[in-house]
Write an enzyme that holds these catalytic residues in place. Structure first.
Site, PDB file in Angstrom:
ATOM      1  N   PHE A 172       0.699  -1.159  -0.022  1.00 12.06           N
ATOM      2  CA  PHE A 172      -0.116  -0.110   0.059  1.00 12.06           C
ATOM      3  C   PHE A 172       0.922   1.340  -0.131  1.00 12.06           C
ATOM      4  O   PHE A 172       1.672   1.392   0.808  1.00 12.06           O
ATOM      5  CB  PHE A 172      -0.939  -0.100   1.252  1.00 12.06           C
ATOM      6  N   GLU A 220      -0.219   3.754   9.868  1.00  9.88           N
ATOM      7  CA  GLU A 220      -1.836   3.457   9.775  1.00  9.88           C
ATOM      8  C   GLU A 220      -2.284   4.642  10.632  1.00  9.88           C
ATOM      9  O   GLU A 220      -3.525   4.451  11.192  1.00  9.88           O
ATOM     10  CB  GLU A 220      -2.306   2.206  10.151  1.00  9.88           C
ATOM     11  N   THR A 245       2.237   7.032   1.669  1.00  9.60           N
ATOM     12  CA  THR A 245       3.207   7.942   2.364  1.00  9.60           C
ATOM     13  C   THR A 245       4.046   8.233   1.377  1.00  9.60           C
ATOM     14  O   THR A 245       4.523   7.467   0.690  1.00  9.60           O
ATOM     15  CB  THR A 245       3.525   7.460   3.660  1.00  9.60           C
ATOM     16  N   ARG A 256      12.345 -15.632  39.194  1.00 11.09           N
ATOM     17  CA  ARG A 256      13.697 -14.640  39.754  1.00 11.09           C
ATOM     18  C   ARG A 256      13.663 -14.495  41.033  1.00 11.09           C
ATOM     19  O   ARG A 256      12.660 -13.796  41.586  1.00 11.09           O
ATOM     20  CB  ARG A 256      13.662 -13.413  38.834  1.00 11.09           C
ATOM     21  N   ILE A 291       7.466   2.055   2.457  1.00  5.31           N
ATOM     22  CA  ILE A 291       6.262   1.161   2.239  1.00  5.31           C
ATOM     23  C   ILE A 291       6.352  -0.318   2.319  1.00  5.31           C
ATOM     24  O   ILE A 291       7.509  -0.718   2.168  1.00  5.31           O
ATOM     25  CB  ILE A 291       6.171   1.059   0.457  1.00  5.31           C
ATOM     26  N   ALA A 337       4.405  13.936   2.367  1.00  5.21           N
ATOM     27  CA  ALA A 337       2.911  13.918   2.607  1.00  5.21           C
ATOM     28  C   ALA A 337       3.063  12.510   3.892  1.00  5.21           C
ATOM     29  O   ALA A 337       2.889  11.425   3.378  1.00  5.21           O
ATOM     30  CB  ALA A 337       2.303  13.309   1.689  1.00  5.21           C
ATOM     31  N   THR A 349      -0.736   7.925  13.254  1.00  6.74           N
ATOM     32  CA  THR A 349      -0.013   7.961  14.497  1.00  6.74           C
ATOM     33  C   THR A 349      -1.222   8.255  15.464  1.00  6.74           C
ATOM     34  O   THR A 349      -2.243   8.559  15.237  1.00  6.74           O
ATOM     35  CB  THR A 349       0.915   9.288  14.520  1.00  6.74           C
TER      36      THR A 349
END
Ligand SMILES: Cc1cc2nc3c(=O)[nH]c(=O)nc-3n(C[C@H](O)[C@H](O)[C@H](O)COP(=O)(O)OP(=O)(O)OC[C@H]3O[C@@H](n4cnc5c(N)ncnc54)[C@H](O)[C@@H]3O)c2cc1C
Lengths: 249, 385
Positions: free
Chosen positions: B122, B366, B125, B271, B156, B129, B368
């Protein structure tokens, strides 16, 4: 040749098994169940026999409560053509299972019946053998290789100290060992398609078998908790402990 | 049609087994070599993982969003790089086609994507941009019976492996912002299309990202996604695609959180410090409890948002809310996991620092976290008016 594969629903091998508080049995409530791993190997072998043209049809059969349909669907997703559930209340004991499967065998008339060598719940390792005796068939147990040649089934068996190869006259019984094959993952599309494959249900009555308990479970206990280890300061001390305390050498 | 519960359960169980038996043991190797072994990708093809969301009519499983999310949560149990291989074909690389493609486009591409023969990427970006995706400068100009594309796309996912790019390019040079953008189906072997060097990333080694450069790339008219009727409407396709993708990422974040919580709990139980397991200390317990609670909240939220999407009753940007919460949540959970592991959490050997870096990406792509906030608030304000 038609192949009948017997499969069992057991606790998923990843689950940490717990014993019921009254020590009557293993606790199965809300526990993830799966196809017994040795039965998965049996399905895989049958499907490979079909893929290589040695088998014509693969029929999976399970004995137990209706939830066993889930495991039969898994078998169908893995490549079985159809499935049969012999529906019972709970899981009958090995001898009854063998008798019920004999009933299915008489109806289906397969050329080969494949079992897992044992189920990981009770580790009895006897259903396949009992079935072979009831049906009067030759058996190749603990198989690490299976080949069909005409109406002979050649089975390589894992025996103490090596391998033994036997030729069985079909119809015959095989029980699978760990090294026979590595089962595939059912593909997701095949899981979806398995919904559409036939799954028939039979009853013990229809097969004319009376389900009886011949073994009584007196008590179930978890294995002893592992004791914390100790450090020894020399090889001599280790050998001494192995000899005199653990008594393993 | 939704699946019956037992079939869905079987899908989940199968993916869970595959993830835990096959993929988890390879995590360190994949990170070290920055490569997922070809045979593992082949196994993923055979399992059907590339076609989870492609409709059954085109050879996929046709899972609805809720079912997809449940399966993706299983995939989240391991390094997200593995998920990335199948991510674009199930999400941003195929969903534009599924939602808006013409029949001919779907018939040609979708079966190939469902099988994993074709990897789809896809390409939205660009260097200038990012969050402002509507401002793309890549242009597509009519020439003869097709278009000529020029421009550069950035970051990409799967571009180095892709056979098909869904490319967003401006078709109306006079229209402002997102209006005037169209989507094109551009085969990777198109003349004039080239790839940049794979980017060196903070995490998710094994998953690959690079620039895609278009220099006078000619595509025929039928490469226009959705045909002539969809001219200048590509941005809508991009937004719809991302909306479903956000739930996918949310589910992935939940899966990663569950893995981290299990690892941290196990470690806390084993631990020993000050003569007892560190899990006995209430300050450590608080970290575990907060992580488990937040992960559960995110899980519930994602599944609810997915159901609402499937029912068509979401007009409140629930996918964005889920992505905002789930991806920020997994960031906190990963941070606490490092804390619970102490120095070991910082060491490569334990794999916790790797997850910490891997999950950082979820808050960026996808959309921010800030962009999700904008989308959520915009939906709220719109519903008031
Ligand atoms: C590993 C990776 C894989 C990717 N894969 C793909 C892919 O397959 N296809 C694709 O098209 N893209 C992909 N992207 C791109 C990704 O979607 C963008 O990086 C992302 O949308 C952010 O854009 P940007 O990097 O330009 O950041 P910017 O938009 O420059 O943002 C920088 C900062 O400013 C903030 N900000 C920007 N605008 C606003 C605003 N209006 N209000 C408040 N804050 C704002 C942002 O939230 C961020 O914190 C990928 C990115 C990465 C890192």
């Amino acid at each position: 040749m038609k192949v009948l594969v017997a499969i069992k629903r057991v606790i998923d091998y990843n689950v940490k098994v717990r014993v019921k508080a009254d020590n009557s049995d293993v606790d199965l409530t809300n526990v993830k169940m799966a196809v017994n791993p040795f039965c998965e190997i049996a399905i895989e072998e049958a499907v490979r026999l079909k893929e290589s043209g040695q088998a014509t049809e693969v029929v999976a059969v399970a004995v137990g409560p209706s939830q066993c349909q889930e495991q039969l669907r898994t078998a169908l997703a893995l490549g079985a053509d159809r499935a049969i559930l012999v529906e019972t209340e709970g899981f009958p004991q090995p001898l009854s299972v063998a008798k019920l499967l004999k009933g299915v065998y008489d109806q289906e008339q397969p050329g080969l019946v494949i079992f897992g060598k044992q189920s990981i719940d009770a580790d009895n390792n006897q259903t396949g053998q009992m079935f072979a005796a009831l049906a009067g068939l030759g058996q190749g147990t603990f198989a690490s290789k299976v080949e069909i040649a005409g109406d002979t089934v050649n089975v390589t068996r894992e025996v103490d100290g090596g391998l033994q190869t036997v030729a069985l006259k079909a119809p015959a019984v095989v029980t699978t060992d760990l090294r026979l094959n590595e089962p595939r993952y059912a593909s997701l599309p095949n899981i979806m398609k398995a919904k559409k494959k036939p799954l028939d249900t039979l009853t013990p009555e229809a097969l004319g078998v009376e389900v009886k308990a011949t073994i009584e479970t007196l008590r179930v206990e978890p294995p002893a908790e592992r004791q914390g280890g100790i450090k020894v300061d020399s090889v001599e001390a280790l050998v001494d402990k192995l000899k005199n305390e653990a008594k393993v050498i | 049609m939704p699946l019956d519960p037992s079939t869905l359960e079987q899908l989940q169980t199968t993916v869970r087994r595959f993830v835990r038996e096959r993929l988890v043991p390879l995590e360190a190797q994949v990170a070290r070599e920055d490569r997922i072994p070809a045979e593992v990708v082949q196994e993923m093809r055979e399992l059907g993982l590339f076609g989870l969301t492609v409709p059954e009519a085109y050879g996929g499983l046709g899972l609805n969003t809720e079912e997809e999310c449940k399966v993706v949560m299983e995939l989240g149990w391991t390094s997200p790089a593995f998920r990335s291989v199948i991510g674009t074909n199930n999400g941003i690389g195929s969903q534009g086609l599924v939602m808006d493609g013409t029949d001919a486009q779907k018939e040609y591409w979708l079966p190939r994507m469902a099988s994993g023969e074709v990897i789809g990427s896809f390409a939205l970006t660009e260097p200038d941009a990012g969050s402002d995706a509507g401002s793309v400068r890549t242009r597509a100009d009519r020439q003869g019976d097709g278009f000529v594309i020029n421009g550069r796309k950035r970051y990409i996912t799967n571009a180095p492996h892709a056979q098909l790019f869904t490319v967003f390019a401006r078709t109306d040079q006079d229209a402002p912002g997102s209006r005037g953008v169209s989507a094109f189906l551009v085969p990777a072997d198109s003349k004039g299309l080239s790839l940049g060097k794979p980017d060196k990333k903070m995490g998710q080694q094994g998953a690959h990202v690079c620039d895609v450069v278009f220099e006078d790339v000619f595509v025929p008219a039928d490469a226009l996604l959705g045909g002539e009727a969809a001219l200048h409407k590509g941005f809508l396709t991009a937004m719809k695609t991302l909306d479903r993708g956000r739930l996918h990422i949310s589910a992935l974040a939940v899966g990663c959180a569950q893995r981290l919580i299990e690892e941290a709990t196990r470690y806390a139980a084993e631990r020993q410090q000050f003569g007892q397991a560190i899990g006995e200390f209430q300050l450590v317990q608080a970290m575990l409890a907060d992580s488990a609670t937040e992960a559960y909240a995110a899980q519930t939220m994602v599944l609810d948002a997915a159901r609402r999407r499937d029912e068509g009753t979401d007009n409140e940007a629930l996918a964005s809310r889920s992505k905002l919460f789930a991806t920020e949540m997994v960031g906190r959970v990963a941070d606490r996991a490092v804390q619970i592991f102490g120095g070991a959490g910082y060491m490569e050997e334990y794999g916790i620092e790797r997850f910490y870096r891997d999950v950082r990406l979820f808050r960026l792509y996808e959309g921010t976290s800030q962009i999700q906030q904008l989308i959520i608030a915009k939906a709220l304000l719109k519903n008031i008016k």
